[in-house]
Design a protein around this motif. Structure first.
Motif, mmCIF file in Angstrom:
data_model
loop_
_atom_site.group_PDB
_atom_site.id
_atom_site.type_symbol
_atom_site.label_atom_id
_atom_site.label_comp_id
_atom_site.label_asym_id
_atom_site.label_seq_id
_atom_site.Cartn_x
_atom_site.Cartn_y
_atom_site.Cartn_z
ATOM 1 N N SER A 73 21.111 -38.508 10.436
ATOM 2 C CA SER A 73 22.233 -38.482 11.376
ATOM 3 C C SER A 73 23.566 -38.414 10.639
ATOM 4 C CB SER A 73 22.214 -39.714 12.276
ATOM 5 O OG SER A 73 21.075 -39.699 13.098
ATOM 6 N N ARG A 74 23.630 -39.046 9.476
ATOM 7 C CA ARG A 74 24.870 -39.102 8.682
ATOM 8 C C ARG A 74 24.983 -37.957 7.671
ATOM 9 N NH1 ARG A 74 24.153 -45.377 6.826
ATOM 10 N NH2 ARG A 74 24.280 -46.307 8.898
ATOM 11 N N SER A 75 23.911 -37.231 7.458
ATOM 12 C CA SER A 75 23.888 -36.262 6.363
ATOM 13 C C SER A 75 24.421 -34.893 6.772
ATOM 14 C CB SER A 75 22.460 -36.114 5.825
ATOM 15 O OG SER A 75 21.722 -35.223 6.637
ATOM 16 N N SER A 76 24.629 -34.077 5.761
ATOM 17 C CA SER A 76 25.030 -32.691 6.003
ATOM 18 C C SER A 76 23.822 -31.769 5.813
ATOM 19 C CB SER A 76 26.164 -32.304 5.049
ATOM 20 O OG SER A 76 25.741 -32.460 3.712
ATOM 21 N N PHE A 77 22.631 -32.342 5.835
ATOM 22 C CA PHE A 77 21.392 -31.579 5.715
ATOM 23 C C PHE A 77 21.399 -30.497 6.790
ATOM 24 C CE2 PHE A 77 16.728 -31.137 6.481
ATOM 25 C CZ PHE A 77 16.327 -30.822 5.184
ATOM 26 N N LYS A 78 21.208 -29.264 6.370
ATOM 27 C CA LYS A 78 21.338 -28.112 7.276
ATOM 28 C C LYS A 78 20.467 -28.250 8.528
ATOM 29 C CE LYS A 78 19.751 -23.862 6.303
ATOM 30 N NZ LYS A 78 19.605 -22.608 5.576
ATOM 31 N N ALA A 79 19.263 -28.741 8.371
ATOM 32 C CA ALA A 79 18.325 -28.842 9.495
ATOM 33 C C ALA A 79 18.159 -30.291 9.942
ATOM 34 C CB ALA A 79 16.990 -28.241 9.094
ATOM 35 N N ARG A 80 19.243 -31.029 9.934
ATOM 36 C CA ARG A 80 19.138 -32.465 10.221
ATOM 37 C C ARG A 80 18.580 -32.752 11.606
ATOM 38 N NH1 ARG A 80 25.190 -34.928 10.793
ATOM 39 N NH2 ARG A 80 25.579 -34.073 12.849
ATOM 40 N N ASP A 81 18.954 -31.981 12.615
ATOM 41 C CA ASP A 81 18.425 -32.221 13.968
ATOM 42 C C ASP A 81 16.918 -31.964 14.017
ATOM 43 O OD1 ASP A 81 20.935 -32.940 14.871
ATOM 44 O OD2 ASP A 81 21.416 -30.925 15.610
ATOM 45 N N LEU A 82 16.480 -30.918 13.338
ATOM 46 C CA LEU A 82 15.051 -30.637 13.259
ATOM 47 C C LEU A 82 14.338 -31.742 12.477
ATOM 48 C CD1 LEU A 82 12.606 -28.839 13.794
ATOM 49 C CD2 LEU A 82 13.235 -27.522 11.731
#
Length: 175
Positions: A73-82
């Motif tokens: 939720s806090r990250s900038s991971f491209k596929a964070r919602d997935l």
């Protein structure tokens, strides 16, 4: 650290496409991501530097605990919602074990951080860091095994095997 998580997967939800998961850098079978482990790798790196650069203990003070969902939720991971959706669809036993391991690693880091903040002597700080690092690396390996869907028994037996190897190379008892 107590982590809240659902105890089930939504069996009625369609399975996520393994190729979509793979493309997002999520394990295609478990749906879990090793990116979560980066938060612990960051703390491990800082702890490794503490004996030579005590100022890294201050940097470690800024490390914030977060469970799997909080991390993404806090990250900038491209596929964070997935990553979050796939986590909730992952087998409950894997989520539960990963949460246990994450909570244990967080406790080790928080305790090491508090002990270092107390200003121990250099040799005490070095021993504290070495002990914390040994435990963290062991749990990190187990967390990786869970993320990659290796049987939990295999992950647990890694610790038992290492204990056996350590016992073989321990100093023999005095006679």
């Amino acid at each position: 650290m107590t982590l809240a998580e659902p105890n089930h997967t939504d069996a009625s939800a369609p399975r996520l496409d393994p190729e979509r998961l793979r493309a997002a850098n999520l394990h295609p079978e478990t749906g879990l991501a090793t990116d979560y482990l980066n938060r612990f790798n960051e703390a491990i790196m800082l702890l490794e530097l503490v004996p030579d650069d005590p100022g890294c203990a201050e940097e470690l003070a800024h490390w914030e605990p977060a469970d799997y969902v909080q991390h993404f939720s806090r990250s900038s991971f491209k596929a964070r919602d997935l990553a979050i959706e796939a986590y909730h669809r992952a087998p409950a036993v894997l989520r539960h074990r990963l949460n246990e391991i994450g909570a244990t690693m967080t406790d080790i880091i928080v305790q090491a951080r508090a002990a270092l903040a107390a200003g121990p002597a250099e040799d005490e700080a070095r021993a504290l860091v070495e002990a914390a690092l040994a435990d963290l690396k062991e749990y990190l390996s187990e967390a990786s095994a869970v993320i990659h869907g290796k049987p939990l028994q295999e992950a647990a037996s890694t610790r038992e095997t290492q204990d056996g190897v350590d016992a073989l190379f321990a100093d023999p008892p005095a006679r």
